[in-house]
Design a protein around this motif. Structure first.
Motif, short mmCIF file in Angstrom:
data_model
loop_
_atom_site.label_atom_id
_atom_site.label_comp_id
_atom_site.label_asym_id
_atom_site.label_seq_id
_atom_site.Cartn_x
_atom_site.Cartn_y
_atom_site.Cartn_z
N UNK A 135 -40.48 -23.81 10.05
CA UNK A 135 -41.61 -23.23 10.77
C UNK A 135 -42.45 -24.36 11.36
N UNK A 136 -42.56 -24.41 12.67
CA UNK A 136 -43.42 -25.41 13.31
C UNK A 136 -44.86 -24.92 13.23
N UNK A 137 -45.66 -25.61 12.44
CA UNK A 137 -47.04 -25.16 12.20
C UNK A 137 -47.92 -25.31 13.44
N UNK A 138 -47.43 -26.03 14.46
CA UNK A 138 -48.22 -26.20 15.68
C UNK A 138 -48.01 -25.05 16.66
N UNK A 139 -47.03 -24.20 16.38
CA UNK A 139 -46.73 -23.08 17.28
C UNK A 139 -47.36 -21.78 16.80
N UNK A 140 -48.65 -21.82 16.55
CA UNK A 140 -49.33 -20.61 16.12
C UNK A 140 -49.58 -20.60 14.62
N UNK A 141 -49.91 -19.43 14.09
CA UNK A 141 -50.25 -19.24 12.69
C UNK A 141 -48.98 -19.23 11.85
N UNK A 142 -48.77 -20.30 11.08
CA UNK A 142 -47.51 -20.39 10.34
C UNK A 142 -47.41 -19.34 9.23
N UNK A 143 -48.55 -18.86 8.75
CA UNK A 143 -48.51 -17.81 7.72
C UNK A 143 -47.95 -16.51 8.31
N UNK A 144 -48.27 -16.21 9.56
CA UNK A 144 -47.69 -15.03 10.20
C UNK A 144 -46.17 -15.17 10.31
N UNK A 145 -45.69 -16.40 10.53
CA UNK A 145 -44.24 -16.62 10.56
C UNK A 145 -43.63 -16.35 9.19
N UNK A 146 -44.35 -16.73 8.13
CA UNK A 146 -43.87 -16.44 6.77
C UNK A 146 -43.78 -14.93 6.54
#
Length: 340
Positions: A215-226
């Motif tokens: 997960x690239x944390x710079x591409x938006x909210x990484x928690x939403x990716x989780x």
């Protein structure tokens, strides 16, 4: 054998005060061993001690660093655990053999090598025989030197305290030494591993090591990716290498009754997070101050059994400490090691 050796020392706090000096080779006393140091792994904590002192009462002139691998070349009277020729690694917290460490509520335990005690950036070091552990037979000295702090921190968080089981999910933040060792330990235990980073290139390298998701944390909210990747379940074990306000993201991302291991303070030593999710999810939030010798010995056995190979971004010569610290500033993929 020469009568003198080289060691890195500093007479005052600050990287500009580091000097490669000559001193007499020390002799072991009763119960002590002398180790010919072949490799020293650097930690972010070493950089903090050198540059700020971390509020510690450093014994000046001070030799930094805590993590080394080498060969015992002399023993003192009454030594029983080791003999000359044995390969060993240091223990981060000398005297913490098992169970709870010393200290109390007012003064927590923090008597470590390369801190309150002299460090290991020297050709030879004298240590009590209880302060070292046998090195893994499957690793060379550079690889073995990464275990006393970074390796044990990851192991203590996930296995000793976290009771990691096959099928659990693990999220590691970043791609430094602790993060990648946690990735490797988690995969060896049958866990699925998620990695966050600000670099797509580093995420690709983490996937090559076995990470299931990047997960690239710079591409938006990484928690939403989780949430998306786990179908809102969240993560069972989070290795929080950032600290500070980032704990709020870890609390958001953790599964109900999950575990957050806080092992870093890149974002500051004062941590904060939302009370609502903390109360409703009821996760365990544990600080990990590395670990005891028995757990290090468990890790060594596991490394030899599963064939784990720590990731070393680059090795530097012993006299290239300034260059190695510069590399540490840039954020290595894995560990930085000085070798002789």
């Amino acid at each position: 054998m020469a009568d003198t050796m080289q060691r890195w020392t500093m007479s005052a706090i600050g990287r500009e005060n580091l000097k490669l000096t000559e001193s007499v080779i020390p002799q072991p006393g009763p119960g002590e061993v002398r180790v010919k140091v072949n490799a020293v792994a650097l930690n972010y904590r070493d950089k903090l001690v050198i540059e700020t002192g971390m509020g510690l009462n450093l014994p000046l002139p001070f030799t930094p660093a805590s993590d080394m691998a080498g060969v015992i070349d002399a023993t003192g009277a009454g030594t029983r655990r080791f003999r000359a020729g044995d390969r060993v690694i240091s223990t981060f917290t000398p005297g913490w053999i098992d169970g709870k460490p010393g200290g109390n509520a007012r003064t927590p335990p923090y008597t470590t090598l390369g801190g309150a005690l002299q460090g290991v950036l020297a050709e030879y070091v004298i240590l009590h025989e209880d302060w070292v552990s046998a090195a893994p037979v499957s690793l060379d000295d550079a690889q073995a030197s990464t275990l006393p702090c970074a390796g044990l921190t990851a192991w203590f968080a996930l296995v000793e305290r976290g009771h990691l089981r096959a099928g659990d999910s693990v999220l590691v933040q970043g791609t430094g030494g602790v993060a990648l060792l946690a990735l490797q330990i988690a995969k060896a235990h049958g866990a699925s591993v998620y990695v966050t980073s600000g670099s797509d290139e580093k995420l690709d390298r983490a996937k090559a090591l076995g990470a299931d998701y990047g997960i690239n944390r710079l591409n938006g909210d990484w928690v939403e990716s989780v949430y998306k990747l786990t179908r809102d379940r969240g993560i069972d074990h989070i290795i929080d290498t950032v600290g500070g306000s980032n704990l709020a993201n870890s609390i958001r991302a953790v599964a109900v009754h999950g575990i957050i291991s806080v092992i870093g303070v890149l974002d500051g030593v004062d941590i904060s997070g939302p009370g609502g999710p903390l109360l409703l999810k009821s996760p365990v939030i544990q600080g990990i101050g590395v670990g005891h010798r028995r757990a290090l010995e468990d890790l060594v056995r596991a490394v030899d059994t599963i064939g784990l190979k720590p990731v070393i971004d680059r090795q530097y010569r012993f006299d290239q400490l300034p260059e190695a610290l510069d590399h540490l500033d840039r954020g290595p993929f894995g560990k930085i090691v000085l070798t002789r």
